[in-house]
Design a protein around this motif. Sequence first.
Motif, PDB file in Angstrom:
ATOM      1  N   TYR A 296       0.830  -1.206   0.000  1.00 21.72           N
ATOM      2  CA  TYR A 296       0.000   0.000   0.000  1.00 21.72           C
ATOM      3  C   TYR A 296       0.866   1.259   0.000  1.00 21.72           C
ATOM      4  N   LEU A 297       1.997   1.209   0.718  1.00 21.84           N
ATOM      5  CA  LEU A 297       2.827   2.400   0.863  1.00 21.84           C
ATOM      6  C   LEU A 297       3.877   2.549  -0.235  1.00 21.84           C
ATOM      7  N   THR A 298       4.275   1.438  -0.833  1.00 18.95           N
ATOM      8  CA  THR A 298       5.370   1.510  -1.809  1.00 18.95           C
ATOM      9  C   THR A 298       5.007   0.978  -3.187  1.00 18.95           C
ATOM     10  N   GLY A 299       3.895   0.249  -3.311  1.00 20.04           N
ATOM     11  CA  GLY A 299       3.543  -0.390  -4.574  1.00 20.04           C
ATOM     12  C   GLY A 299       2.546   0.404  -5.388  1.00 20.04           C
ATOM     13  N   ASP A 300       2.061  -0.216  -6.432  1.00 18.55           N
ATOM     14  CA  ASP A 300       1.095   0.404  -7.341  1.00 18.55           C
ATOM     15  C   ASP A 300      -0.084  -0.549  -7.513  1.00 18.55           C
ATOM     16  N   LYS A 301      -0.953  -0.610  -6.498  1.00 16.43           N
ATOM     17  CA  LYS A 301      -2.062  -1.550  -6.503  1.00 16.43           C
ATOM     18  C   LYS A 301      -3.188  -1.078  -7.409  1.00 16.43           C
ATOM     19  N   ALA A 302      -3.794  -2.029  -8.118  1.00 25.12           N
ATOM     20  CA  ALA A 302      -4.951  -1.713  -8.957  1.00 25.12           C
ATOM     21  C   ALA A 302      -6.174  -1.391  -8.101  1.00 25.12           C
ATOM     22  N   LEU A 303      -6.324  -2.091  -6.981  1.00 25.49           N
ATOM     23  CA  LEU A 303      -7.435  -1.860  -6.058  1.00 25.49           C
ATOM     24  C   LEU A 303      -6.888  -1.490  -4.686  1.00 25.49           C
ATOM     25  N   LYS A 304      -7.472  -0.476  -4.058  1.00 30.37           N
ATOM     26  CA  LYS A 304      -7.047  -0.077  -2.719  1.00 30.37           C
ATOM     27  C   LYS A 304      -8.272   0.087  -1.832  1.00 30.37           C
ATOM     28  N   ASN A 305      -8.113  -0.311  -0.570  1.00 31.89           N
ATOM     29  CA  ASN A 305      -9.220  -0.278   0.384  1.00 31.89           C
ATOM     30  C   ASN A 305      -8.688   0.305   1.690  1.00 31.89           C
ATOM     31  N   GLN A 306      -9.162   1.490   2.064  1.00 39.94           N
ATOM     32  CA  GLN A 306      -8.641   2.185   3.235  1.00 39.94           C
ATOM     33  C   GLN A 306      -8.882   1.407   4.521  1.00 39.94           C
ATOM     34  N   GLU A 307     -10.021   0.726   4.610  1.00 43.39           N
ATOM     35  CA  GLU A 307     -10.329  -0.061   5.804  1.00 43.39           C
ATOM     36  C   GLU A 307      -9.310  -1.186   5.992  1.00 43.39           C
ATOM     37  N   ILE A 308      -8.938  -1.837   4.886  1.00 42.75           N
ATOM     38  CA  ILE A 308      -7.936  -2.898   4.956  1.00 42.75           C
ATOM     39  C   ILE A 308      -6.586  -2.339   5.362  1.00 42.75           C
ATOM     40  N   PHE A 309      -6.208  -1.189   4.810  1.00 39.85           N
ATOM     41  CA  PHE A 309      -4.923  -0.583   5.168  1.00 39.85           C
ATOM     42  C   PHE A 309      -4.866  -0.263   6.663  1.00 39.85           C
ATOM     43  N   GLU A 310      -5.937   0.273   7.207  1.00 37.22           N
ATOM     44  CA  GLU A 310      -5.962   0.600   8.637  1.00 37.22           C
ATOM     45  C   GLU A 310      -5.847  -0.655   9.493  1.00 37.22           C
ATOM     46  N   LYS A 311      -6.471  -1.749   9.046  1.00 41.85           N
ATOM     47  CA  LYS A 311      -6.425  -2.987   9.829  1.00 41.85           C
ATOM     48  C   LYS A 311      -5.028  -3.603   9.801  1.00 41.85           C
ATOM     49  N   VAL A 312      -4.404  -3.680   8.642  1.00 44.01           N
ATOM     50  CA  VAL A 312      -3.064  -4.272   8.595  1.00 44.01           C
ATOM     51  C   VAL A 312      -2.063  -3.400   9.343  1.00 44.01           C
ATOM     52  N   SER A 313      -2.299  -2.102   9.385  1.00 47.40           N
ATOM     53  CA  SER A 313      -1.441  -1.214  10.175  1.00 47.40           C
ATOM     54  C   SER A 313      -1.541  -1.570  11.654  1.00 47.40           C
ATOM     55  N   GLN A 314      -2.760  -1.851  12.115  1.00 48.19           N
ATOM     56  CA  GLN A 314      -2.975  -2.262  13.505  1.00 48.19           C
ATOM     57  C   GLN A 314      -2.258  -3.572  13.812  1.00 48.19           C
ATOM     58  N   TYR A 315      -2.325  -4.521  12.868  1.00 48.65           N
ATOM     59  CA  TYR A 315      -1.733  -5.836  13.087  1.00 48.65           C
ATOM     60  C   TYR A 315      -0.204  -5.780  13.167  1.00 48.65           C
ATOM     61  N   LEU A 316       0.403  -4.740  12.629  1.00 46.99           N
ATOM     62  CA  LEU A 316       1.862  -4.635  12.654  1.00 46.99           C
ATOM     63  C   LEU A 316       2.390  -3.862  13.855  1.00 46.99           C
ATOM     64  N   GLU A 317       1.497  -3.393  14.698  1.00 45.21           N
ATOM     65  CA  GLU A 317       1.960  -2.771  15.942  1.00 45.21           C
ATOM     66  C   GLU A 317       2.658  -3.845  16.773  1.00 45.21           C
ATOM     67  N   PRO A 318       3.876  -3.564  17.291  1.00 47.94           N
ATOM     68  CA  PRO A 318       4.703  -4.602  17.930  1.00 47.94           C
ATOM     69  C   PRO A 318       3.995  -5.420  19.001  1.00 47.94           C
ATOM     70  N   GLU A 319       3.226  -4.771  19.874  1.00 47.09           N
ATOM     71  CA  GLU A 319       2.552  -5.496  20.957  1.00 47.09           C
ATOM     72  C   GLU A 319       1.515  -6.461  20.392  1.00 47.09           C
ATOM     73  N   PHE A 320       0.729  -5.990  19.420  1.00 47.61           N
ATOM     74  CA  PHE A 320      -0.276  -6.862  18.821  1.00 47.61           C
ATOM     75  C   PHE A 320       0.390  -8.017  18.086  1.00 47.61           C
ATOM     76  N   LEU A 321       1.397  -7.717  17.299  1.00 43.45           N
ATOM     77  CA  LEU A 321       2.069  -8.721  16.490  1.00 43.45           C
ATOM     78  C   LEU A 321       2.680  -9.811  17.350  1.00 43.45           C
ATOM     79  N   ALA A 322       3.370  -9.411  18.409  1.00 43.31           N
ATOM     80  CA  ALA A 322       4.010 -10.396  19.291  1.00 43.31           C
ATOM     81  C   ALA A 322       2.981 -11.306  19.948  1.00 43.31           C
TER      82      ALA A 322
END
Length: 333
Positions: A296-322
């Motif tokens: 989402y941040l570096t590529g060129d996606k044909a389809l983008k979904n803001q809700e999905i981006f917000e969710k994957v951002s949450q999943y990469l928070e260190p505490e959640f991920l661990a």
Amino acid sequence: MIEKIADYLKQKKLLNRLKLQDDFTVTFLAQGEYNQNFLISDGQRKYVFRLNYGSQLQLTNQISYEYQALEWLEKSQRTPKVYYVDDQRQDFSQGLLIMAFLEGEPLDYRKDLLTAADIFSDIHQLAIDTTAEKYFVTEKENILAARIEECQVLLNPVFKSSVITERAKHLLATALEENKKNVHQQDFFDQQKLWSVNNTEVNSHNFIIGEKGYLIDWEKPVISHPVQDISQFLASTTTLWRSNLKLTLTEKQEFLTRYLMRTSFDPAAFFKALQIYHPYLMLRALSWSAMAYDNYLTGDKALKNQEIFEKVSQYLEPEFLAKALREDVLKDE
């Protein structure tokens, strides 16, 4: 696009085939990461017009794979009936299919768990025949190794990414190595020989609950142990995806009790399979999330979904991920 779809239906003489009146309408319905869906309706009959933008299974003919899967699954009476496929990409750049529109709402985890158990049981009990063996990708011999291979592909750009934190990279790399060490547990699945067609994308919005319950979005089904769907269905990354909640241990037990009662699968063996497989499922879910975040941040996606981006951002928070990478699906947090 709406005008183009309407013209296509007329040019291909699909109105008669679908028994649609001339005054039909086309409206946007929904969009995911790899598909766009439009609603065709004349007030009496409704269909979904589905355009495919990519393949998570790296298939050269993704839309035909989905069409064949839906044809085979029709006997379960838990999936959309499919009517038409066009994989030539002459009128559209994407492959397309037309299937039934199912009336209902997304699954509510708090009230529809037993219905979900019934849906899974009806699908997972379909016998794997020669047609299924021909149509579907199979993971009979490599259910664990397949997840490792998949995660390695997903994580390749992640480990090189400038937008993924070093902490997240370390957590994912450590989990990948731990799962690699345990691939020998494949022997357990080989001994069980309990195989079914799995949807592999069982979040709440891929269910339609109305007078009857259905499972939709069959873009990447595989022949595998049924624990693959059940593990994903119960995972925190799945329940949080569109519903923003986690199931309690009591809710998980009620769901599993109903599912195992209807399938007659051996509970002890199934629970062991669930314990073995769940770390691989969680690693796959979080590897995909990291890949998607980077894309989402570096590529060129044909389809983008803001809700999905917000969710994957949450999943990469260190505490959640661990915490997610250590999740035990059969225990309360």
